[in-house]
Write a protein that holds these residues in place. Structure first.
Motif, PDB file in Angstrom:
ATOM      1  N   UNK A  70      -2.983  -4.476  -5.404  1.00  0.00           N
ATOM      2  CA  UNK A  70      -4.216  -3.605  -5.470  1.00  0.00           C
ATOM      3  C   UNK A  70      -4.979  -3.451  -4.129  1.00  0.00           C
ATOM      4  N   UNK A  71      -4.043  -3.395  -3.164  1.00  0.00           N
ATOM      5  CA  UNK A  71      -4.403  -2.949  -1.761  1.00  0.00           C
ATOM      6  C   UNK A  71      -4.646  -4.212  -0.667  1.00  0.00           C
ATOM      7  N   UNK A  72      -4.850  -3.749   0.502  1.00  0.00           N
ATOM      8  CA  UNK A  72      -5.433  -4.446   1.408  1.00  0.00           C
ATOM      9  C   UNK A  72      -6.606  -5.360   0.922  1.00  0.00           C
ATOM     10  N   UNK A  73      -6.892  -6.590   1.366  1.00  0.00           N
ATOM     11  CA  UNK A  73      -8.087  -7.406   1.109  1.00  0.00           C
ATOM     12  C   UNK A  73      -9.368  -6.880   1.751  1.00  0.00           C
ATOM     13  N   UNK A  74     -10.126  -6.062   0.758  1.00  0.00           N
ATOM     14  CA  UNK A  74     -11.225  -5.414   1.348  1.00  0.00           C
ATOM     15  C   UNK A  74     -12.131  -6.575   1.830  1.00  0.00           C
ATOM     16  N   UNK A  75     -12.075  -7.507   1.205  1.00  0.00           N
ATOM     17  CA  UNK A  75     -13.338  -8.710   1.896  1.00  0.00           C
ATOM     18  C   UNK A  75     -13.102  -9.011   3.465  1.00  0.00           C
ATOM     19  N   UNK A 117      -2.753  -0.504   0.264  1.00  0.00           N
ATOM     20  CA  UNK A 117      -1.836  -1.200   0.820  1.00  0.00           C
ATOM     21  C   UNK A 117      -0.638  -1.508  -0.302  1.00  0.00           C
ATOM     22  N   UNK A 118      -0.675  -1.603  -1.598  1.00  0.00           N
ATOM     23  CA  UNK A 118       0.376  -1.813  -2.613  1.00  0.00           C
ATOM     24  C   UNK A 118       1.100  -0.785  -2.724  1.00  0.00           C
ATOM     25  N   UNK A 119       0.439   0.398  -2.675  1.00  0.00           N
ATOM     26  CA  UNK A 119       1.151   1.689  -2.722  1.00  0.00           C
ATOM     27  C   UNK A 119       2.035   1.820  -1.612  1.00  0.00           C
ATOM     28  N   UNK A 120       1.332   1.409  -0.390  1.00  0.00           N
ATOM     29  CA  UNK A 120       2.199   1.571   0.896  1.00  0.00           C
ATOM     30  C   UNK A 120       3.349   0.545   0.818  1.00  0.00           C
ATOM     31  N   UNK A 121       3.173  -0.739   0.550  1.00  0.00           N
ATOM     32  CA  UNK A 121       4.024  -1.743   0.257  1.00  0.00           C
ATOM     33  C   UNK A 121       5.299  -1.044  -0.631  1.00  0.00           C
ATOM     34  N   UNK A 144     -14.503   4.783   2.852  1.00  0.00           N
ATOM     35  CA  UNK A 144     -14.786   5.465   4.317  1.00  0.00           C
ATOM     36  C   UNK A 144     -13.551   5.065   5.349  1.00  0.00           C
ATOM     37  N   UNK A 145     -12.524   4.897   4.727  1.00  0.00           N
ATOM     38  CA  UNK A 145     -11.343   4.479   5.720  1.00  0.00           C
ATOM     39  C   UNK A 145     -10.328   5.332   5.266  1.00  0.00           C
ATOM     40  N   UNK A 146      -9.092   5.097   5.877  1.00  0.00           N
ATOM     41  CA  UNK A 146      -7.770   5.965   5.279  1.00  0.00           C
ATOM     42  C   UNK A 146      -6.511   4.876   5.253  1.00  0.00           C
ATOM     43  N   UNK A 147      -5.674   5.140   4.750  1.00  0.00           N
ATOM     44  CA  UNK A 147      -4.470   4.130   4.773  1.00  0.00           C
ATOM     45  C   UNK A 147      -4.167   3.762   5.957  1.00  0.00           C
ATOM     46  N   UNK A 148      -3.773   2.836   6.397  1.00  0.00           N
ATOM     47  CA  UNK A 148      -3.406   2.183   7.856  1.00  0.00           C
ATOM     48  C   UNK A 148      -2.183   1.481   7.694  1.00  0.00           C
TER      49      UNK A 148
END
Ligand code: COA
Length: 265
Positions: A70-75, A117-121, A144-148
């Motif tokens: 579900x993405x990079x860890x937002x925490x 990050x999951x879509x990116x992986x 407020x960010x973009x994929x990295x």
């Protein structure tokens, strides 16, 4: 099929079963979000995968019945400096380049949310198979960010600029059928068939010349690499294969009307 656990990790599982390595992101309580510790373990798993002789393919998937990743860890995002956040993105990009540049097929088995990050992986893998529960999105702008980790680049490669920009700017999620229609998913199968479908594709590719498969991956990657001329890479790779005994075996097998027995040399 007997599976051998490679080594003890905290956030991932790495198993080798016959000639397939399966890397499972294993933080189901956090929907397999990629924290720094997980990225480090993926890097270590790639070391082990790169060093394993005779591997036919790699499967990447997520633990549990809800998420691929579900993405990079937002925490871990709060309070990052400009330098630290740029480094985070560069390191993630390098890690995903390593997946994309593996010399054997890498198949993402998308069993649920593949966000950020999951879509990116999943997009760094060579082939994507999803269940009906697969959902893709790049929701970073919500934060407020973009994929990295390559999302702004690879999403365009798979689905074209117009659709990619819409998903990147709206943060919309798409379901498995839409992902299939857009070319982001290669196949949609039932949950219980997910890993088997990937194993079947890897087994099929495994009957081909391994040096040829590695060259196909290199040339396809060259198409998207500005520092390389893909046609020139293709011609060089084509020529390079003629030093291999696999070419003699492959052409002889055809002429002798038998199955080729490639050795990867
Ligand atoms: N980073 C850190 N933790 C995450 C996470 C992420 N990207 N995605 C999910 N989690 C955590 C949640 O915080 C929650 O933890 P908690 O139980 O300790 O509170 C747990 O995973 C379950 O998630 P939850 O949000 O309760 O599940 P849900 O079914 O209600 O919603 C999602 C699922 C995927 C829609 C939602 O979790 C979400 O939007 N996640 C973030 C997606 C995202 O923006 N990814 C890009 C990050 S750059």
């Amino acid at each position: 099929m007997r599976k051998k656990l490679y080594m003890a990790f905290e956030n991932i599982l790495l198993t080798f079963s016959e000639d397939i390595a399966t890397l499972t992101i294993n933080r189901p309580d956090k929907l397999n979000a990629l924290n720094q510790a997980t990225l480090k373990e993926i890097s270590e798993a790639l070391d082990a995968i790169e060093q394993t002789q005779g591997l036919k393919g790699v499967i990447v998937t997520g633990s549990g019945d809800k998420a691929f990743v579900a993405g990079a860890d937002i925490s871990e995002f709060q309070g990052l400096s400009v330098d630290a956040s740029e480094e985070l993105a560069r390191n993630g990009q390098q890690l995903f380049f390593r997946i994309e540049r593996l010399s054997v097929p890498v198949i993402a088995c998308v069993n649920g949310f593949a966000l950020g990050g999951g879509c990116e992986l999943a997009m760094a893998c060579h082939i994507r198979i999803g269940t009906e529960k697969a959902k893709f999105g790049q929701p970073e702008v919500n934060l407020g960010i973009i994929p990295g980790y390559g999302g702004t680049q690879r999403l365009i490669q798979y689905i074209g600029k117009g659709k990619a920009l819409e998903l990147l700017m709206t943060a919309d999620m798409i379901d498995a059928t839409t992902a299939l229609n857009l070319g982001l998913l290669n196949h949609v199968v039932a949950q219980e068939e997910l890993l088997e479908k990937a194993a079947t594709i890897i087994a099929k590719i495994g009957t081909k010349g391994p040096l040829a498969i590695a060259a196909v991956i290199r040339c396809a990657n060259a198409f998207f690499d500005e520092t390389k001329d893909g046609f020139s890479e293709e011609a060089k790779a084509f020529g390079g294969l003629f030093t291999s005994t696999d070419v003699i075996e492959g052409t002889s097998a055809f002429l002798e009307k038998r199955k080729a027995n490639f050795k990867g040399v």
